[in-house]
Write a protein that holds these residues in place. Structure first.
Motif, PDB file in Angstrom:
ATOM      1  N   ALA A 119       0.106   5.184  -4.495  1.00  0.00           N
ATOM      2  CA  ALA A 119      -1.270   5.239  -4.623  1.00  0.00           C
ATOM      3  C   ALA A 119      -1.731   6.572  -5.423  1.00  0.00           C
ATOM      4  N   THR A 131       2.005   0.946  -3.278  1.00  0.00           N
ATOM      5  CA  THR A 131       0.842  -0.270  -3.407  1.00  0.00           C
ATOM      6  C   THR A 131       1.658  -1.520  -3.487  1.00  0.00           C
ATOM      7  N   PRO A 133      -3.840  -3.934   5.150  1.00  0.00           N
ATOM      8  CA  PRO A 133      -3.533  -2.914   4.211  1.00  0.00           C
ATOM      9  C   PRO A 133      -4.352  -1.722   4.330  1.00  0.00           C
ATOM     10  N   ARG A 134      -5.526  -2.022   4.232  1.00  0.00           N
ATOM     11  CA  ARG A 134      -6.484  -0.832   4.360  1.00  0.00           C
ATOM     12  C   ARG A 134      -6.303  -0.137   5.754  1.00  0.00           C
ATOM     13  N   SER A 161       1.669  -3.277  -6.083  1.00  0.00           N
ATOM     14  CA  SER A 161       2.298  -3.372  -7.388  1.00  0.00           C
ATOM     15  C   SER A 161       3.499  -2.202  -7.738  1.00  0.00           C
ATOM     16  N   ALA A 200      -3.466   2.271   5.165  1.00  0.00           N
ATOM     17  CA  ALA A 200      -3.813   3.576   4.303  1.00  0.00           C
ATOM     18  C   ALA A 200      -4.498   4.405   5.159  1.00  0.00           C
ATOM     19  N   THR A 250       5.434  -1.624   1.153  1.00  0.00           N
ATOM     20  CA  THR A 250       4.188  -1.424   0.636  1.00  0.00           C
ATOM     21  C   THR A 250       3.335  -1.725   2.055  1.00  0.00           C
ATOM     22  N   TYR A 251       1.975  -1.165   1.646  1.00  0.00           N
ATOM     23  CA  TYR A 251       0.846  -1.004   2.787  1.00  0.00           C
ATOM     24  C   TYR A 251       0.746  -2.541   3.184  1.00  0.00           C
TER      25      TYR A 251
END
Length: 97
Positions: free
Chosen positions: A65, A59, A36-37, A61, A40, A23-24
């Motif tokens: 994305a 992501t 995380p941003r 979850s 991305a 994940t990010y």
């Protein structure tokens, strides 16, 4: 000399094994001072012909994305045996590390 945050992100991304995803947030946790941003952002800014497995990043979850390359991401993951479940999530056993 300390690697830049982008270099740290790219280094972690390069280490994701085939057939696995991360994940990010997990990438951010493995890089010093990265969010995380920022991960991305680094993925959005990858240069053409980079060869990094960007498609192995999902992501928190475990979903893809919403981005223009999502269809290609799904195809590349499927080619590595990563099939999304009925809710569009990567199975938890495919998470790395």
């Amino acid at each position: 000399m300390k690697p830049t945050w982008r270099e740290q992100v790219f280094s972690v991304m390069a280490a994701i094994p085939a057939g696995r995803v991360t994940t990010y947030g997990r990438i951010a946790a493995m890089a010093d001072g990265v969010t995380p941003r920022m991960v991305a952002r680094a993925l959005r800014e990858l240069p053409a012909g980079h060869g990094l497995p960007w498609y192995r990043v999902v992501t928190a979850s475990r979903k893809l994305a919403d981005h223009p390359g999502a269809a290609e991401q799904r195809e590349r993951l499927a080619a590595e045996g990563v099939v999304l479940d009925g809710r569009g999530r990567v199975p938890v056993e495919r998470l790395w590390p």
